[in-house]
Design a protein around this motif. Structure first.
Motif, PDB file in Angstrom:
ATOM      1  N   ARG A 298      -9.251  -9.449 -20.940  1.00  0.00           N
ATOM      2  CA  ARG A 298      -9.695 -10.431 -21.931  1.00  0.00           C
ATOM      3  C   ARG A 298      -8.518 -10.764 -22.833  1.00  0.00           C
ATOM      4  NH1 ARG A 298     -10.008  -7.810 -26.719  1.00  0.00           N
ATOM      5  NH2 ARG A 298     -10.526  -5.583 -26.717  1.00  0.00           N
ATOM      6  N   GLU A 299      -8.696 -11.808 -23.649  1.00  0.00           N
ATOM      7  CA  GLU A 299      -7.631 -12.206 -24.559  1.00  0.00           C
ATOM      8  C   GLU A 299      -7.441 -11.159 -25.652  1.00  0.00           C
ATOM      9  OE1 GLU A 299      -7.750 -16.052 -26.228  1.00  0.00           O
ATOM     10  OE2 GLU A 299      -8.280 -17.063 -24.334  1.00  0.00           O
ATOM     11  N   TYR A 300      -6.209 -11.004 -26.031  1.00  0.00           N
ATOM     12  CA  TYR A 300      -5.848 -10.060 -27.085  1.00  0.00           C
ATOM     13  C   TYR A 300      -6.409 -10.547 -28.419  1.00  0.00           C
ATOM     14  CZ  TYR A 300      -2.966  -7.370 -30.342  1.00  0.00           C
ATOM     15  OH  TYR A 300      -2.535  -6.559 -31.353  1.00  0.00           O
ATOM     16  N   THR A 301      -6.976  -9.653 -29.191  1.00  0.00           N
ATOM     17  CA  THR A 301      -7.441  -9.957 -30.544  1.00  0.00           C
ATOM     18  C   THR A 301      -6.762  -9.000 -31.512  1.00  0.00           C
ATOM     19  OG1 THR A 301      -9.346  -8.473 -30.310  1.00  0.00           O
ATOM     20  CG2 THR A 301      -9.691 -10.790 -29.768  1.00  0.00           C
ATOM     21  N   PRO A 302      -6.506  -9.439 -32.748  1.00  0.00           N
ATOM     22  CA  PRO A 302      -5.847  -8.572 -33.724  1.00  0.00           C
ATOM     23  C   PRO A 302      -6.605  -7.251 -33.880  1.00  0.00           C
ATOM     24  CG  PRO A 302      -5.953 -10.815 -34.558  1.00  0.00           C
ATOM     25  CD  PRO A 302      -6.770 -10.795 -33.301  1.00  0.00           C
ATOM     26  N   GLY A 303      -5.838  -6.190 -33.867  1.00  0.00           N
ATOM     27  CA  GLY A 303      -6.425  -4.868 -33.969  1.00  0.00           C
ATOM     28  C   GLY A 303      -6.489  -4.129 -32.646  1.00  0.00           C
TER      29      GLY A 303
ATOM     30  N   ARG B 207      -0.733  -1.109 -26.526  1.00  0.00           N
ATOM     31  CA  ARG B 207      -0.404  -0.414 -25.283  1.00  0.00           C
ATOM     32  C   ARG B 207      -1.319  -0.838 -24.137  1.00  0.00           C
ATOM     33  NH1 ARG B 207      -0.676   5.577 -27.661  1.00  0.00           N
ATOM     34  NH2 ARG B 207      -2.505   4.550 -28.591  1.00  0.00           N
ATOM     35  N   ARG B 208      -2.440  -1.499 -24.438  1.00  0.00           N
ATOM     36  CA  ARG B 208      -3.346  -1.952 -23.390  1.00  0.00           C
ATOM     37  C   ARG B 208      -3.051  -3.401 -22.946  1.00  0.00           C
ATOM     38  NH1 ARG B 208      -6.878   2.064 -22.780  1.00  0.00           N
ATOM     39  NH2 ARG B 208      -7.582   3.277 -24.585  1.00  0.00           N
ATOM     40  N   ILE B 209      -1.996  -3.999 -23.477  1.00  0.00           N
ATOM     41  CA  ILE B 209      -1.646  -5.370 -23.065  1.00  0.00           C
ATOM     42  C   ILE B 209      -1.228  -5.369 -21.593  1.00  0.00           C
ATOM     43  CG2 ILE B 209      -0.014  -7.251 -23.391  1.00  0.00           C
ATOM     44  CD1 ILE B 209       0.084  -6.541 -26.343  1.00  0.00           C
ATOM     45  N   HIS B 210      -1.774  -6.302 -20.842  1.00  0.00           N
ATOM     46  CA  HIS B 210      -1.450  -6.440 -19.418  1.00  0.00           C
ATOM     47  C   HIS B 210      -0.358  -7.509 -19.303  1.00  0.00           C
ATOM     48  CE1 HIS B 210      -1.822  -7.166 -15.134  1.00  0.00           C
ATOM     49  NE2 HIS B 210      -2.632  -6.114 -15.032  1.00  0.00           N
ATOM     50  N   TRP B 211       0.867  -7.041 -19.143  1.00  0.00           N
ATOM     51  CA  TRP B 211       2.002  -7.974 -19.207  1.00  0.00           C
ATOM     52  C   TRP B 211       2.034  -8.907 -18.007  1.00  0.00           C
ATOM     53  CZ3 TRP B 211       3.814  -8.354 -23.825  1.00  0.00           C
ATOM     54  CH2 TRP B 211       3.806  -7.236 -24.675  1.00  0.00           C
ATOM     55  N   GLY B 212       1.601  -8.448 -16.849  1.00  0.00           N
ATOM     56  CA  GLY B 212       1.585  -9.331 -15.687  1.00  0.00           C
ATOM     57  C   GLY B 212       0.643 -10.493 -15.881  1.00  0.00           C
ATOM     58  N   ALA B 213      -0.584 -10.222 -16.344  1.00  0.00           N
ATOM     59  CA  ALA B 213      -1.547 -11.296 -16.593  1.00  0.00           C
ATOM     60  C   ALA B 213      -1.086 -12.180 -17.738  1.00  0.00           C
ATOM     61  CB  ALA B 213      -2.913 -10.693 -16.907  1.00  0.00           C
ATOM     62  N   THR B 214      -0.424 -11.595 -18.716  1.00  0.00           N
ATOM     63  CA  THR B 214       0.086 -12.398 -19.829  1.00  0.00           C
ATOM     64  C   THR B 214       1.137 -13.385 -19.350  1.00  0.00           C
ATOM     65  OG1 THR B 214      -0.355 -10.591 -21.398  1.00  0.00           O
ATOM     66  CG2 THR B 214       1.264 -12.258 -22.052  1.00  0.00           C
TER      67      THR B 214
ATOM     68  N   VAL C  38      -1.707 -13.874 -24.217  1.00  0.00           N
ATOM     69  CA  VAL C  38      -1.648 -12.421 -24.270  1.00  0.00           C
ATOM     70  C   VAL C  38      -2.998 -11.853 -23.834  1.00  0.00           C
ATOM     71  CG1 VAL C  38      -1.261 -10.393 -25.718  1.00  0.00           C
ATOM     72  CG2 VAL C  38       0.033 -12.498 -26.141  1.00  0.00           C
ATOM     73  N   MET C  39      -2.986 -11.078 -22.751  1.00  0.00           N
ATOM     74  CA  MET C  39      -4.209 -10.492 -22.191  1.00  0.00           C
ATOM     75  C   MET C  39      -4.154  -8.967 -22.355  1.00  0.00           C
ATOM     76  SD  MET C  39      -5.775 -13.176 -21.083  1.00  0.00           S
ATOM     77  CE  MET C  39      -7.061 -12.523 -20.017  1.00  0.00           C
ATOM     78  N   THR C  40      -5.332  -8.387 -22.599  1.00  0.00           N
ATOM     79  CA  THR C  40      -5.414  -6.935 -22.766  1.00  0.00           C
ATOM     80  C   THR C  40      -6.510  -6.367 -21.879  1.00  0.00           C
ATOM     81  OG1 THR C  40      -5.645  -5.154 -24.406  1.00  0.00           O
ATOM     82  CG2 THR C  40      -7.059  -7.060 -24.683  1.00  0.00           C
ATOM     83  N   ARG C  41      -6.378  -5.125 -21.555  1.00  0.00           N
ATOM     84  CA  ARG C  41      -7.393  -4.467 -20.730  1.00  0.00           C
ATOM     85  C   ARG C  41      -8.626  -4.139 -21.586  1.00  0.00           C
ATOM     86  NH1 ARG C  41      -2.474  -2.326 -19.317  1.00  0.00           N
ATOM     87  NH2 ARG C  41      -1.909  -2.465 -17.093  1.00  0.00           N
ATOM     88  N   HIS C  42      -9.799  -4.479 -21.070  1.00  0.00           N
ATOM     89  CA  HIS C  42     -11.067  -4.170 -21.743  1.00  0.00           C
ATOM     90  C   HIS C  42     -11.593  -2.867 -21.149  1.00  0.00           C
ATOM     91  CE1 HIS C  42     -14.787  -4.738 -23.862  1.00  0.00           C
ATOM     92  NE2 HIS C  42     -15.503  -4.837 -22.749  1.00  0.00           N
ATOM     93  N   VAL C  43     -11.511  -1.775 -21.922  1.00  0.00           N
ATOM     94  CA  VAL C  43     -11.919  -0.457 -21.426  1.00  0.00           C
ATOM     95  C   VAL C  43     -13.177  -0.014 -22.162  1.00  0.00           C
ATOM     96  CG1 VAL C  43      -9.613   0.255 -20.720  1.00  0.00           C
ATOM     97  CG2 VAL C  43     -10.364   0.694 -23.046  1.00  0.00           C
ATOM     98  N   VAL C  44     -14.056   0.615 -21.417  1.00  0.00           N
ATOM     99  CA  VAL C  44     -15.350   1.025 -21.961  1.00  0.00           C
ATOM    100  C   VAL C  44     -15.677   2.420 -21.460  1.00  0.00           C
ATOM    101  CG1 VAL C  44     -16.243  -1.329 -22.117  1.00  0.00           C
ATOM    102  CG2 VAL C  44     -16.578  -0.014 -20.010  1.00  0.00           C
ATOM    103  N   VAL C  45     -16.780   2.942 -21.972  1.00  0.00           N
ATOM    104  CA  VAL C  45     -17.319   4.198 -21.457  1.00  0.00           C
ATOM    105  C   VAL C  45     -18.070   3.891 -20.172  1.00  0.00           C
ATOM    106  CG1 VAL C  45     -18.916   6.108 -21.902  1.00  0.00           C
ATOM    107  CG2 VAL C  45     -17.536   5.160 -23.768  1.00  0.00           C
TER     108      VAL C  45
END
Length: 379
Positions: A191-196, A200-207, A213-220
């Motif tokens: 998903r798109e990066y949001t402030p906060g 370290r979870r930014i996915h540079w390839g997708a970005t 700027v895309m980041t990994r969405h991690v959950v339980v």
């Protein structure tokens, strides 16, 4: 109040005075007046009540069947004169325990410990401690309540049970959903990066590919749940087998907690608890009910627990199983990751055919069930 000795002394005083007056026998009157005088002296002895403080502790407040709980009383004389020997009474589960406290000089204290009768499972309400003392002749007794009520839970005895891993792995790569709670370590989507967000979870390839700027969405990750259903119909059990069924249900709850499985406990009487701690507390008070429909209510009990994204491992604890209940289990089997059946039956009971696809163990006691279950699961 009068003790038994005091009541006899009072009766003797009245009788002797009356008999001596009627017969004109002054010696009898003298004996009667002496008995009455003893009662007056005893009353005067009790007028000056010693000033005492009492601190009571009960440990542990939660204990398993067969365990031990202990009460501790600390009595302190805060008055200016000594206190006579005291009798302290505790009542728990209909059993009275009396503890003797020695005489205390001013400013001194005494700590006494005593076992509490908590052999059977249950929720025991211990009333305020009764603190009393009497005169040297034990003719009168004076007491008062000290402190407040205490509650002791006696949990069912628990056996070590092996868990079934048919519910799937509970690791960071388990199945996930978009509405799962954040903060885990399982990757769900980008998903798109949001402030906060953690950089370290930014996915540079997708970005680089998207220009955003895309980041990994991690959950339980979703985890299989353990649903334990206890049949609380009195018609399902012979003799004391309901107590064994409660122990088996408690053992499954503890096994689920030990394995990290989300737990839910339900009874056919519609009571419900989540987590091992509250489940054990509930199981310490559950009782069979003659108006309970038993496993005939199972379809309604489990209707809301099965979802498309989270599997459920069902455990049913019951006694006798009739043909209708057996057929119902076979119809419900496909809705669960696994179905386990624990039957507590007398040794001479005729068992119906085991439902297909159901892991079933029947035994005449909770100990025998645990041994049979572990032997079947771990082989």
């Amino acid at each position: 109040m009068l003790t038994r000795s005091g009541a006899w002394t009072a009766a003797a005083a009245v009788g002797l005075v009356a008999l001596g007056t009627w017969t004109d026998y002054p010696e009898l009157v003298t004996l009667g007046l002496a008995a009455a005088g003893a009662l007056l002296v005893a009353a005067a002895w009790l007028v000056a009540t010693p000033r005492l403080t009492v601190v009571r502790e009960v440990r542990p407040r939660r204990v398993f069947e067969g365990g031990a709980a202990q009460g501790t009383l600390t009595v302190t004389n805060v008055g200016r004169r000594g206190s006579p020997p005291l009798l302290v009474s505790e009542t728990i589960g209909g059993h009275r325990t009396t503890v003797a406290v020695p005489a205390l000089t001013a400013g001194h204290s005494c700590t006494v410990s005593y076992p509490l009768p908590v052999a059977r499972r249950g929720r025991y309400v211990i009333p305020p401690v009764a603190l009393g003392h009497s005169d040297p002749l034990r003719l009168l007794h004076r007491g008062r309540a000290c402190g407040g009520e205490l509650v002791v839970h006696v949990y069912p005895r628990v056996h070590l049970l092996a868990t079934i891993t048919a519910g799937g792995p509970q690791d960071t790569d388990g199945q996930t959903t978009g509405n799962a709670p954040l903060g885990g370590a399982a990757f769900h989507s980008l998903r798109e990066y949001t402030p906060g967000d953690d950089w370290r979870r930014i996915h540079w390839g997708a970005t680089a590919r998207t220009g955003t700027v895309m980041t990994r969405h991690v959950v339980v990750p979703d985890e299989p749940r353990q649903l334990v259903v206890l049949d609380t119909s009195s018609a399902s059990y012979h003799g004391s087998l309901f107590e064994d069924a409660v122990r088996v249900a408690a053992s499954f709850c503890v096994a689920a907690e030990r394995s990290g499985l989300p737990l839910q406990l339900r009874t056919t009487g519609a009571a419900e608890r989540e987590s091992s701690g509250t489940a054990l507390e509930f199981l310490s008070t559950v009782e069979p009910d003659s108006a309970d429909r038993g496993l005939a209510a199972l379809s309604g009990l489990v209707r809301d627990v099965v979802s498309d994204t989270q599997g459920v491992a069902l455990v049913i604890v019951t006694g006798r199983l009739d043909a209708d209940a057996t057929q119902l289990l076979m119809l419900l089997r496909h809705r669960f990751l696994s179905v386990s059946l624990a039957q507590l039956v007398s040794p001479d009971s005729a068992l119906p055919p085991r439902p297909r696809g159901v892991l079933a163990v029947a035994a005449p006691s909770s100990e025998r069930f645990a041994a049979g279950w572990n032997r079947l699961v771990l082989r």
